[in-house]
Design a protein around this motif. Structure first.
Motif, PDB file in Angstrom:
ATOM      1  N   ILE B 187       0.851  -1.191   0.000  1.00  0.00           N
ATOM      2  CA  ILE B 187       0.000   0.000   0.000  1.00  0.00           C
ATOM      3  C   ILE B 187       0.884   1.236   0.000  1.00  0.00           C
ATOM      4  O   ILE B 187       1.778   1.367   0.835  1.00  0.00           O
ATOM      5  CB  ILE B 187      -0.932   0.031   1.234  1.00  0.00           C
ATOM      6  CG1 ILE B 187      -1.805  -1.230   1.278  1.00  0.00           C
ATOM      7  CG2 ILE B 187      -1.811   1.281   1.220  1.00  0.00           C
ATOM      8  CD1 ILE B 187      -2.623  -1.379   2.547  1.00  0.00           C
ATOM      9  N   ASP B 188       0.637   2.127  -0.947  1.00  0.00           N
ATOM     10  CA  ASP B 188       1.351   3.401  -0.983  1.00  0.00           C
ATOM     11  C   ASP B 188       0.616   4.353  -0.030  1.00  0.00           C
ATOM     12  O   ASP B 188      -0.441   4.888  -0.359  1.00  0.00           O
ATOM     13  CB  ASP B 188       1.322   3.932  -2.427  1.00  0.00           C
ATOM     14  CG  ASP B 188       2.015   5.280  -2.552  1.00  0.00           C
ATOM     15  OD1 ASP B 188       2.332   5.886  -1.499  1.00  0.00           O
ATOM     16  OD2 ASP B 188       2.231   5.724  -3.691  1.00  0.00           O
ATOM     17  N   MET B 189       1.188   4.533   1.160  1.00  0.00           N
ATOM     18  CA  MET B 189       0.465   5.294   2.177  1.00  0.00           C
ATOM     19  C   MET B 189       0.343   6.783   1.831  1.00  0.00           C
ATOM     20  O   MET B 189      -0.478   7.490   2.419  1.00  0.00           O
ATOM     21  CB  MET B 189       1.101   5.110   3.561  1.00  0.00           C
ATOM     22  CG  MET B 189       0.904   3.722   4.172  1.00  0.00           C
ATOM     23  SD  MET B 189      -0.743   2.967   3.983  1.00  0.00           S
ATOM     24  CE  MET B 189      -1.714   3.894   5.136  1.00  0.00           C
ATOM     25  N   GLU B 190       1.162   7.266   0.891  1.00  0.00           N
ATOM     26  CA  GLU B 190       1.020   8.658   0.444  1.00  0.00           C
ATOM     27  C   GLU B 190      -0.303   8.843  -0.292  1.00  0.00           C
ATOM     28  O   GLU B 190      -0.944   9.882  -0.187  1.00  0.00           O
ATOM     29  CB  GLU B 190       2.167   9.036  -0.494  1.00  0.00           C
ATOM     30  CG  GLU B 190       3.550   9.022   0.164  1.00  0.00           C
ATOM     31  CD  GLU B 190       3.693  10.159   1.165  1.00  0.00           C
ATOM     32  OE1 GLU B 190       3.345  11.287   0.814  1.00  0.00           O
ATOM     33  OE2 GLU B 190       4.123   9.870   2.309  1.00  0.00           O
ATOM     34  N   LYS B 191      -0.685   7.810  -1.040  1.00  0.00           N
ATOM     35  CA  LYS B 191      -1.914   7.899  -1.820  1.00  0.00           C
ATOM     36  C   LYS B 191      -3.127   7.398  -1.046  1.00  0.00           C
ATOM     37  O   LYS B 191      -4.248   7.839  -1.277  1.00  0.00           O
ATOM     38  CB  LYS B 191      -1.782   7.021  -3.077  1.00  0.00           C
ATOM     39  CG  LYS B 191      -1.053   7.642  -4.239  1.00  0.00           C
ATOM     40  CD  LYS B 191      -1.342   6.775  -5.455  1.00  0.00           C
ATOM     41  CE  LYS B 191      -0.434   7.084  -6.613  1.00  0.00           C
ATOM     42  NZ  LYS B 191      -0.536   6.029  -7.641  1.00  0.00           N
ATOM     43  N   CYS B 192      -2.912   6.431  -0.168  1.00  0.00           N
ATOM     44  CA  CYS B 192      -4.018   5.750   0.523  1.00  0.00           C
ATOM     45  C   CYS B 192      -4.876   6.755   1.289  1.00  0.00           C
ATOM     46  O   CYS B 192      -4.357   7.634   1.968  1.00  0.00           O
ATOM     47  CB  CYS B 192      -3.458   4.697   1.477  1.00  0.00           C
ATOM     48  SG  CYS B 192      -4.711   3.922   2.518  1.00  0.00           S
ATOM     49  N   ILE B 193      -6.202   6.609   1.177  1.00  0.00           N
ATOM     50  CA  ILE B 193      -7.091   7.516   1.892  1.00  0.00           C
ATOM     51  C   ILE B 193      -7.749   6.827   3.093  1.00  0.00           C
ATOM     52  O   ILE B 193      -8.615   7.391   3.739  1.00  0.00           O
ATOM     53  CB  ILE B 193      -8.168   8.107   0.955  1.00  0.00           C
ATOM     54  CG1 ILE B 193      -9.047   6.998   0.354  1.00  0.00           C
ATOM     55  CG2 ILE B 193      -7.519   8.917  -0.168  1.00  0.00           C
ATOM     56  CD1 ILE B 193     -10.256   7.532  -0.419  1.00  0.00           C
ATOM     57  N   LEU B 194      -7.353   5.590   3.354  1.00  0.00           N
ATOM     58  CA  LEU B 194      -7.874   4.803   4.478  1.00  0.00           C
ATOM     59  C   LEU B 194      -9.390   4.576   4.392  1.00  0.00           C
ATOM     60  O   LEU B 194     -10.093   4.665   5.384  1.00  0.00           O
ATOM     61  CB  LEU B 194      -7.505   5.459   5.817  1.00  0.00           C
ATOM     62  CG  LEU B 194      -6.014   5.443   6.158  1.00  0.00           C
ATOM     63  CD1 LEU B 194      -5.714   6.361   7.347  1.00  0.00           C
ATOM     64  CD2 LEU B 194      -5.546   4.033   6.485  1.00  0.00           C
ATOM     65  N   CYS B 195      -9.854   4.263   3.189  1.00  0.00           N
ATOM     66  CA  CYS B 195     -11.281   3.978   3.030  1.00  0.00           C
ATOM     67  C   CYS B 195     -11.610   2.589   3.569  1.00  0.00           C
ATOM     68  O   CYS B 195     -12.764   2.316   3.906  1.00  0.00           O
ATOM     69  CB  CYS B 195     -11.704   4.085   1.567  1.00  0.00           C
ATOM     70  SG  CYS B 195     -10.990   2.826   0.481  1.00  0.00           S
TER      71      CYS B 195
END
Lengths: 88, 465
Positions: B187-195
């Motif tokens: 998971i690219d946490m920079e992009k992830c929105i935690l949906c």
């Protein structure tokens, strides 16, 4: 002729609710009409089967018989079998 | 998306219950046994063997405690050690466990042996890229030419062509999850929105959120007052009254319980003031809601140009926490809701100390032996924050703002973020005919939150009764 209704007891305890049983108390709305008239549905907080670690929640009792890992489809299946036997 | 109806989500909750049970009893040594209890020798395995299953279960429990595989310096370190040193969300919000990931092949269309090699061959005739050929009387798709349009699948009269998905990648609205060169998803946490959609969709349960409950438990044992602030969506989580739910929460060890709906009322009045100010201008781009943290993340990482349009008003969670801290300055404030992204919002806000989810709350109830329906009803605040309670459902924020503003507003509702809904919203932004954009990341709003115990439909049914 009056037939005795099938008794369904749905466990509404917190454990069964959390481990997959959240929708079971709405069972009646998911049953087809021909089954709806033949059952009597009751909810009861914790019917104690979770104390038996070999059995898997959520639990439902149909005419006293315990169904583990109960789901709407599984209950329906069971009811269809029971009612089919009756009509023979 | 409906939670509950698959084993992976049940196993996740079962693990939480077993872990919390040991933490509550102060007997962390027993945590080591959990994987063996769930998968004893001879039990039918989910993967190749029970030993692999146990290893995966161990990493899942470690993730819940805030440790990833990379944090495991010595494989002989027992689970109980991690249970004694929980890190919670201080290390990560979501962990993708390599050991659990099934290295799904790339998304592609596959010809099954249902193919009868017919004369019509609509798969071949309709393929825009000439990717279908026939070998030994069966269709073959050449992966190099195929663009995954799916036409062949739809044309085949025998349903012989199947789409083979990568479930996690398919549901990610921001392409934040991808396969790394080692063949595992990352998971690219920079992009992830935690949906939370990857977590719900992975058939191997490889994505696990960390839990702050073990940290919170330490605070509960100390003298510090611990206050729960509960999201309005809680009304659809247990089949009983709010009063009983609050009593149950108090019984877990919280000193006080407040409704986030109270903060939501403040959010509504601040946001409607913001909107009326904006509407005074001739042409304006419209105000975008700010209460959904996954949506705020989305703008931050994927739609910077909308950042200026998002309301400056704090979320109901933050406003509620502020008023709690004014009353009890040394309190630890714990948000309880259906949301993963709130864990991050809580972390970055000064007012909220922890965020835990309904899944975690449900697990705590079970672990502590608290039967929600059997509680003695708690007394609630005299004023019912009706408008604020509406925030949990899609459309509820817009309705609240209209009510507070006392005039008709032109609202655009985004009920669930995906690529399509964002494209449509972009059109509406360009048109400049909308006053207020209410965006909720999850379908059906927070009632459909990824960490709910009930499906959105069931939650609505419970609230109605």
């Amino acid at each position: 002729m009056e037939t005795k209704k099938i008794q369904i007891v749905i466990c509404t305890g917190t454990l069964c609710h959390v481990l997959g049983g959240a929708e079971l108390p709405s069972l009646e709305q998911h049953l087809p009409d021909h089954l709806k008239n033949q059952v009597e549905i009751k909810g009861s907080p914790c019917i104690n089967h979770c104390k038996n670690t070999d059995m898997r929640p959520p639990f439902v009792e149909i005419n006293g018989e315990v169904i583990e890992q109960a789901s709407i489809t599984r209950i329906r299946e069971h009811l269809e079998k029971l009612t089919a036997n009756d009509s023979k | 998306m409906t939670p509950n109806k698959n084993n992976a989500s049940i196993i996740r909750k079962d693990l939480l219950i077993r872990l919390y049970r040991e933490l509550l009893s102060n007997d962390t040594a027993n945590v080591d046994r959990i994987p063996i209890i769930i998968k004893p020798r001879g039990r039918e395995p989910w993967r190749c063997c029970v030993y692999k299953d146990r290893a995966v279960l161990k990493y899942k429990i470690m993730s819940m405690l805030g440790y990833s595989e990379a944090d495991e310096k010595d494989e002989l370190t027992p689970l109980s050690w991690y249970a004694e040193h929980p890190k919670g969300t201080n290390s990560f919000y979501l962990n993708l466990i390599e050991e659990a990931c099934s290295n799904c092949p790339p998304p592609s269309y596959v010809v099954t042996n249902l193919c009868r090699g017919c004369e019509a061959r609509p798969c071949q005739v309709n393929c825009p890229k000439d990717a279908v050929s026939f070998q030994n009387g069966q269709a073959v798709i050449n992966a190099e030419n195929c663009i995954n349009c799916g036409k062949c699948m739809r044309e085949c009269p025998y349903n012989a062509i199947h789409y083979q998905p990568r479930p996690c990648e398919d549901v990610c609205p921001v392409d934040a999850i991808y396969q790394n060169p080692k063949g595992y998803e990352e998971i690219d946490m920079e992009k992830c929105i935690l949906c939370g959609r990857c977590l719900q969709s992975c058939p191997f349960g490889a994505v696990i959120p960390s839990s702050d409950f073990p940290l919170l438990l330490e605070d509960m044992k100390s003298e510090t007052p611990v206050v729960a602030i509960v999201a309005p969506a809680v009304a659809g989580q247990f089949r009983t009254s709010l009063e009983k739910i609050y009593a149950a929460i108090r019984n877990v060890g919280f000193d006080e319980v407040y409704e986030v709906a109270e903060g939501a009322e403040k959010t509504a009045s601040l946001e409607s003031a913001e909107l009326l100010h904006l509407k005074a201008q001739n042409e304006h781009p419209g105000l975008m809601s700010s209460c959904c943290p996954a949506w705020v993340n989305f703008v931050k990482g994927n739609k910077q140009e909308w950042k200026a349009h998002v309301s400056d008003t704090s979320s109901p969670m933050v406003l509620t926490a502020q008023s709690v801290k004014e009353k009890i300055p040394n309190a630890k404030v714990v948000f309880i809701g259906p949301c993963l992204a709130k864990k991050e919002e809580a972390h970055s806000s000064a007012e909220v100390d922890y965020a835990i989810t309904f899944e975690e709350l449900g697990a705590v109830f079970v672990a502590a032996g608290i039967e929600v329906a059997n509680q003695e009803a708690d007394s609630m605040s005299e004023k019912t924050p009706e408008i604020g309670r509406g925030f949990s459902a899609s459309g509820g924020v817009a309705r609240a703002i209209e009510k507070v503003a006392g005039q008709k507003i032109n609202a655009y509702i985004v009920n669930g973020i995906d690529k399509m809904s964002i494209r449509q919203m972009a059109k509406a932004v360009k048109d400049k005919k909308t006053d207020f954009f209410e965006v909720m990341c999850c379908e059906e709003g927070c009632l459909g939150g990824s960490q709910s115990l009930t499906s959105a439909n069931e939650a609505k049914r419970i609230i109605k009764n």
